[in-house]
Design a protein around this motif. Structure first.
Motif, PDB file in Angstrom:
ATOM      1  N   ASN A 104      39.790  37.344  49.035  1.00 42.18           N
ATOM      2  CA  ASN A 104      41.001  36.525  48.898  1.00 42.18           C
ATOM      3  C   ASN A 104      40.718  35.235  48.138  1.00 42.18           C
ATOM      4  O   ASN A 104      41.418  34.238  48.275  1.00 42.18           O
ATOM      5  CB  ASN A 104      41.657  36.244  50.250  1.00 42.18           C
ATOM      6  CG  ASN A 104      40.860  35.288  51.125  1.00 42.18           C
ATOM      7  OD1 ASN A 104      39.649  35.131  50.952  1.00 42.18           O
ATOM      8  ND2 ASN A 104      41.536  34.648  52.064  1.00 42.18           N
ATOM      9  N   PHE A 105      39.708  35.282  47.289  1.00 42.42           N
ATOM     10  CA  PHE A 105      39.349  34.149  46.440  1.00 42.42           C
ATOM     11  C   PHE A 105      40.519  33.821  45.511  1.00 42.42           C
ATOM     12  O   PHE A 105      41.034  34.702  44.810  1.00 42.42           O
ATOM     13  CB  PHE A 105      38.109  34.518  45.623  1.00 42.42           C
ATOM     14  CG  PHE A 105      37.452  33.378  44.900  1.00 42.42           C
ATOM     15  CD1 PHE A 105      36.928  32.313  45.592  1.00 42.42           C
ATOM     16  CD2 PHE A 105      37.349  33.383  43.517  1.00 42.42           C
ATOM     17  CE1 PHE A 105      36.291  31.273  44.934  1.00 42.42           C
ATOM     18  CE2 PHE A 105      36.717  32.352  42.844  1.00 42.42           C
ATOM     19  CZ  PHE A 105      36.195  31.288  43.563  1.00 42.42           C
ATOM     20  N   LEU A 106      40.983  32.581  45.542  1.00 41.02           N
ATOM     21  CA  LEU A 106      42.079  32.105  44.691  1.00 41.02           C
ATOM     22  C   LEU A 106      43.429  32.731  45.029  1.00 41.02           C
ATOM     23  O   LEU A 106      44.401  32.555  44.297  1.00 41.02           O
ATOM     24  CB  LEU A 106      41.770  32.343  43.200  1.00 41.02           C
ATOM     25  CG  LEU A 106      40.561  31.569  42.651  1.00 41.02           C
ATOM     26  CD1 LEU A 106      40.139  32.155  41.309  1.00 41.02           C
ATOM     27  CD2 LEU A 106      40.908  30.095  42.508  1.00 41.02           C
ATOM     28  N   ALA A 107      43.499  33.442  46.150  1.00 44.30           N
ATOM     29  CA  ALA A 107      44.754  34.061  46.569  1.00 44.30           C
ATOM     30  C   ALA A 107      45.433  33.259  47.665  1.00 44.30           C
ATOM     31  O   ALA A 107      46.598  33.511  47.994  1.00 44.30           O
ATOM     32  CB  ALA A 107      44.510  35.483  47.058  1.00 44.30           C
ATOM     33  N   GLU A 108      44.707  32.312  48.240  1.00 42.75           N
ATOM     34  CA  GLU A 108      45.195  31.515  49.356  1.00 42.75           C
ATOM     35  C   GLU A 108      44.485  30.172  49.278  1.00 42.75           C
ATOM     36  O   GLU A 108      43.311  30.097  48.923  1.00 42.75           O
ATOM     37  CB  GLU A 108      44.879  32.254  50.669  1.00 42.75           C
ATOM     38  CG  GLU A 108      45.591  31.754  51.879  1.00 42.75           C
ATOM     39  CD  GLU A 108      45.472  32.711  53.072  1.00 42.75           C
ATOM     40  OE1 GLU A 108      45.836  32.301  54.179  1.00 42.75           O
ATOM     41  OE2 GLU A 108      45.018  33.857  52.871  1.00 42.75           O
ATOM     42  N   ARG A 109      45.188  29.097  49.623  1.00 43.81           N
ATOM     43  CA  ARG A 109      44.622  27.759  49.482  1.00 43.81           C
ATOM     44  C   ARG A 109      43.699  27.417  50.649  1.00 43.81           C
ATOM     45  O   ARG A 109      44.077  27.494  51.807  1.00 43.81           O
ATOM     46  CB  ARG A 109      45.751  26.727  49.400  1.00 43.81           C
ATOM     47  CG  ARG A 109      45.281  25.268  49.433  1.00 43.81           C
ATOM     48  CD  ARG A 109      44.468  24.891  48.208  1.00 43.81           C
ATOM     49  NE  ARG A 109      45.297  24.863  47.005  1.00 43.81           N
ATOM     50  CZ  ARG A 109      44.806  24.672  45.787  1.00 43.81           C
ATOM     51  NH1 ARG A 109      43.492  24.557  45.605  1.00 43.81           N
ATOM     52  NH2 ARG A 109      45.616  24.651  44.743  1.00 43.81           N
ATOM     53  N   ASN A 131      39.335  40.048  43.106  1.00 43.95           N
ATOM     54  CA  ASN A 131      40.530  39.255  42.804  1.00 43.95           C
ATOM     55  C   ASN A 131      40.364  38.323  41.618  1.00 43.95           C
ATOM     56  O   ASN A 131      41.258  37.525  41.340  1.00 43.95           O
ATOM     57  CB  ASN A 131      40.924  38.430  44.043  1.00 43.95           C
ATOM     58  CG  ASN A 131      42.384  38.041  44.056  1.00 43.95           C
ATOM     59  OD1 ASN A 131      43.245  38.806  43.633  1.00 43.95           O
ATOM     60  ND2 ASN A 131      42.671  36.854  44.510  1.00 43.95           N
ATOM     61  N   LEU A 132      39.242  38.403  40.904  1.00 47.99           N
ATOM     62  CA  LEU A 132      39.005  37.452  39.822  1.00 47.99           C
ATOM     63  C   LEU A 132      38.694  38.101  38.477  1.00 47.99           C
ATOM     64  O   LEU A 132      39.061  37.561  37.430  1.00 47.99           O
ATOM     65  CB  LEU A 132      37.852  36.513  40.213  1.00 47.99           C
ATOM     66  CG  LEU A 132      37.417  35.479  39.179  1.00 47.99           C
ATOM     67  CD1 LEU A 132      38.582  34.564  38.798  1.00 47.99           C
ATOM     68  CD2 LEU A 132      36.246  34.654  39.687  1.00 47.99           C
ATOM     69  N   GLY A 133      38.032  39.254  38.482  1.00 52.91           N
ATOM     70  CA  GLY A 133      37.648  39.855  37.208  1.00 52.91           C
ATOM     71  C   GLY A 133      36.908  41.155  37.429  1.00 52.91           C
ATOM     72  O   GLY A 133      36.916  41.707  38.531  1.00 52.91           O
ATOM     73  N   PRO A 134      36.248  41.651  36.409  1.00 53.64           N
ATOM     74  CA  PRO A 134      35.475  42.885  36.556  1.00 53.64           C
ATOM     75  C   PRO A 134      34.196  42.646  37.349  1.00 53.64           C
ATOM     76  O   PRO A 134      33.743  41.505  37.499  1.00 53.64           O
ATOM     77  CB  PRO A 134      35.163  43.272  35.109  1.00 53.64           C
ATOM     78  CG  PRO A 134      35.191  41.990  34.357  1.00 53.64           C
ATOM     79  CD  PRO A 134      36.225  41.132  35.029  1.00 53.64           C
ATOM     80  N   ALA A 135      33.612  43.719  37.837  1.00 53.08           N
ATOM     81  CA  ALA A 135      32.358  43.620  38.576  1.00 53.08           C
ATOM     82  C   ALA A 135      31.259  43.076  37.674  1.00 53.08           C
ATOM     83  O   ALA A 135      31.280  43.246  36.464  1.00 53.08           O
ATOM     84  CB  ALA A 135      31.967  44.991  39.117  1.00 53.08           C
ATOM     85  N   GLY A 136      30.286  42.410  38.297  1.00 53.40           N
ATOM     86  CA  GLY A 136      29.131  41.947  37.536  1.00 53.40           C
ATOM     87  C   GLY A 136      28.788  40.495  37.732  1.00 53.40           C
ATOM     88  O   GLY A 136      27.673  40.074  37.429  1.00 53.40           O
ATOM     89  N   VAL A 137      29.736  39.700  38.245  1.00 50.38           N
ATOM     90  CA  VAL A 137      29.455  38.288  38.463  1.00 50.38           C
ATOM     91  C   VAL A 137      29.951  37.887  39.846  1.00 50.38           C
ATOM     92  O   VAL A 137      30.948  38.401  40.342  1.00 50.38           O
ATOM     93  CB  VAL A 137      30.117  37.393  37.376  1.00 50.38           C
ATOM     94  CG1 VAL A 137      31.637  37.481  37.428  1.00 50.38           C
ATOM     95  CG2 VAL A 137      29.659  35.947  37.506  1.00 50.38           C
ATOM     96  N   THR A 138      29.208  36.993  40.471  1.00 49.58           N
ATOM     97  CA  THR A 138      29.570  36.437  41.771  1.00 49.58           C
ATOM     98  C   THR A 138      29.596  34.923  41.664  1.00 49.58           C
ATOM     99  O   THR A 138      28.666  34.308  41.135  1.00 49.58           O
ATOM    100  CB  THR A 138      28.560  36.860  42.853  1.00 49.58           C
ATOM    101  OG1 THR A 138      28.579  38.278  42.967  1.00 49.58           O
ATOM    102  CG2 THR A 138      28.899  36.250  44.198  1.00 49.58           C
ATOM    103  N   ILE A 139      30.674  34.321  42.156  1.00 44.72           N
ATOM    104  CA  ILE A 139      30.822  32.867  42.138  1.00 44.72           C
ATOM    105  C   ILE A 139      30.183  32.282  43.390  1.00 44.72           C
ATOM    106  O   ILE A 139      30.400  32.777  44.503  1.00 44.72           O
ATOM    107  CB  ILE A 139      32.304  32.471  42.104  1.00 44.72           C
ATOM    108  CG1 ILE A 139      33.040  33.165  40.951  1.00 44.72           C
ATOM    109  CG2 ILE A 139      32.457  30.957  42.018  1.00 44.72           C
ATOM    110  CD1 ILE A 139      32.593  32.781  39.582  1.00 44.72           C
ATOM    111  N   VAL A 140      29.417  31.218  43.219  1.00 42.19           N
ATOM    112  CA  VAL A 140      28.888  30.439  44.338  1.00 42.19           C
ATOM    113  C   VAL A 140      29.288  28.987  44.122  1.00 42.19           C
ATOM    114  O   VAL A 140      29.053  28.421  43.051  1.00 42.19           O
ATOM    115  CB  VAL A 140      27.348  30.555  44.437  1.00 42.19           C
ATOM    116  CG1 VAL A 140      26.793  29.540  45.437  1.00 42.19           C
ATOM    117  CG2 VAL A 140      26.935  31.960  44.848  1.00 42.19           C
ATOM    118  N   ILE A 141      29.921  28.402  45.122  1.00 44.76           N
ATOM    119  CA  ILE A 141      30.289  26.981  45.103  1.00 44.76           C
ATOM    120  C   ILE A 141      29.523  26.333  46.249  1.00 44.76           C
ATOM    121  O   ILE A 141      29.766  26.646  47.418  1.00 44.76           O
ATOM    122  CB  ILE A 141      31.801  26.785  45.268  1.00 44.76           C
ATOM    123  CG1 ILE A 141      32.569  27.558  44.188  1.00 44.76           C
ATOM    124  CG2 ILE A 141      32.168  25.306  45.218  1.00 44.76           C
ATOM    125  CD1 ILE A 141      34.084  27.562  44.395  1.00 44.76           C
TER     126      ILE A 141
END
Length: 359
Positions: free
Chosen positions: A177-182, A198-208
């Motif tokens: 639910n990344f970027l789907a809910e505040r 919910n963000l793009g094609p497979a292959g990358v993972t976001i870390v904050i």
């Protein structure tokens, strides 16, 4: 079959304008004569791609200046190892809420690597139809962080509000639910999300990750080292160039739609349509506690395994793709990610209504 709607839990549906832009730019990225599939990750062209993606994500999620945005490979599953190796270096121990399949996977991975895991609460005995919560008697002294799966893709549950009364940094698996809910990034020490849901094609993972949690950890694989990736702008090795590029296009699309708050309103409307249908249905049901229901992953069933399979088969014939439930739980599942049009949700409801009348 005129129109196809993709309800897959991942890889999930992408915005149609993004697909068209990828198609348009694929043979010559920004007039370079080279495809995005072959440009150098050390080129100015790609530096602009990754820097713009970081800035757009920072704007959309209101990421404070004392957090780093990193791009990793290995999917969300890779972070089940990376998180304890980076963040549990003091006590080699973490706390966890067992809310379903992916929380259990994170638990097992940490154990395999030699970390101790304190399970604070579990709803496994309730088949994960509701969420576990923090125990008031929880002793925090020896844990390095608290791991929570914010949205449970398989079980269809979500923590819509974050309550962390402990002093521990909260690590949130927000893959589905990344970027789907505040959510407020300030409530977390670290957030991670595999892009393909919910963000793009497979292959990358976001870390904050918050700056104070970045530290030099001995004997950690470089490919999982948060501190090193922050120092190298996620370019320690060749990154997943295409996946970052495509995710960047989705981020720009999200900005054009009005941002996360607009997406949340859109997702609440669509999920309510589906849950309202299920709650009045005489054939289909959703067993999740209403206050814990996910906006992005709706789980439902007829109660009969063979009939569920028939529903999924006939839905496919009507262009309603991938509503078969996860292999670990069976049943049916429809994922309504940001790019799912309301027409798709209505088409699914209409199909289920017609199926119900026949059975």
């Amino acid at each position: 079959m005129s129109t196809v709607y993709n309800f897959s839990a991942g890889p999930g549906v992408l915005p149609a304008p993004v697909i068209k832009q990828i198609q348009k730019e694929l043979t010559s990225f920004h007039g370079s004569g080279m495809s995005i599939l072959e440009i150098s990750h050390r080129s100015t062209l790609f530096e602009n791609v990754i820097d713009n993606a970081k800035q757009d994500l920072k704007d959309l999620m209101q990421v404070p200046d004392n957090y780093q945005i990193l791009f990793f490979q290995g999917g969300g599953t890779g972070q089940f190892a990376a998180a304890p190796m980076n963040l549990a270096s003091k006590h080699h121990r973490l706390a966890l809420l067992d809310s379903g399949h992916w929380a259990s996977k994170a638990h097992d991975e940490a154990i395999k690597l030699g970390y101790q895991v304190d399970v604070l609460d579990s709803t496994k005995s309730e088949h994960y139809h509701e969420l576990p919560h923090l125990s008031l008697t929880f002793n925090q002294k020896n844990d390095d962080y608290l791991h929570v799966t914010i949205n449970n893709t398989i079980e269809g549950t979500t923590y819509h509000q974050i309550n962390n009364p402990t002093h521990l940094p909260l690590v949130g698996d927000m893959s589905s639910n990344f970027l789907a809910e505040r959510y407020s990034v300030k409530d977390f020490g670290m957030i991670f999300a595999g892009a393909q849901k919910n963000l793009g094609p497979a292959g990358v993972t976001i870390v904050i990750v918050r700056d104070d949690l970045l530290k030099k950890v001995p004997k950690i694989p470089s490919i999982l080292d948060y501190s090193l990736f922050a120092k190298k702008n996620s370019l320690y090795n060749t990154p997943p160039v295409f996946s970052i590029y495509a995710a960047g296009l989705v981020l720009k699309w999200l900005k054009k739609q009005g941002g996360v708050d607009v997406m949340e309103s859109h997702n609440r409307k669509q999920s309510k349509m589906m849950y309202d249908f299920l709650d009045q249905s005489k054939l289909f049901r959703n067993d999740v506690k209403p206050s814990d229901r996910s906006l992005t992953n709706t789980i439902f069933t007829t109660g009969d395994q063979k009939l569920d399979l028939q529903v999924a088969k006939e839905a496919t014939q009507h262009g309603l793709m991938s509503i078969k439930g996860h292999r670990s739980v069976g049943g049916l599942r429809a994922s309504f990610y940001n790019a799912m049009p309301t027409a798709g949700v209505q088409s699914l409801i209409d199909f289920l209504h017609d199926f119900e009348k026949k059975h």
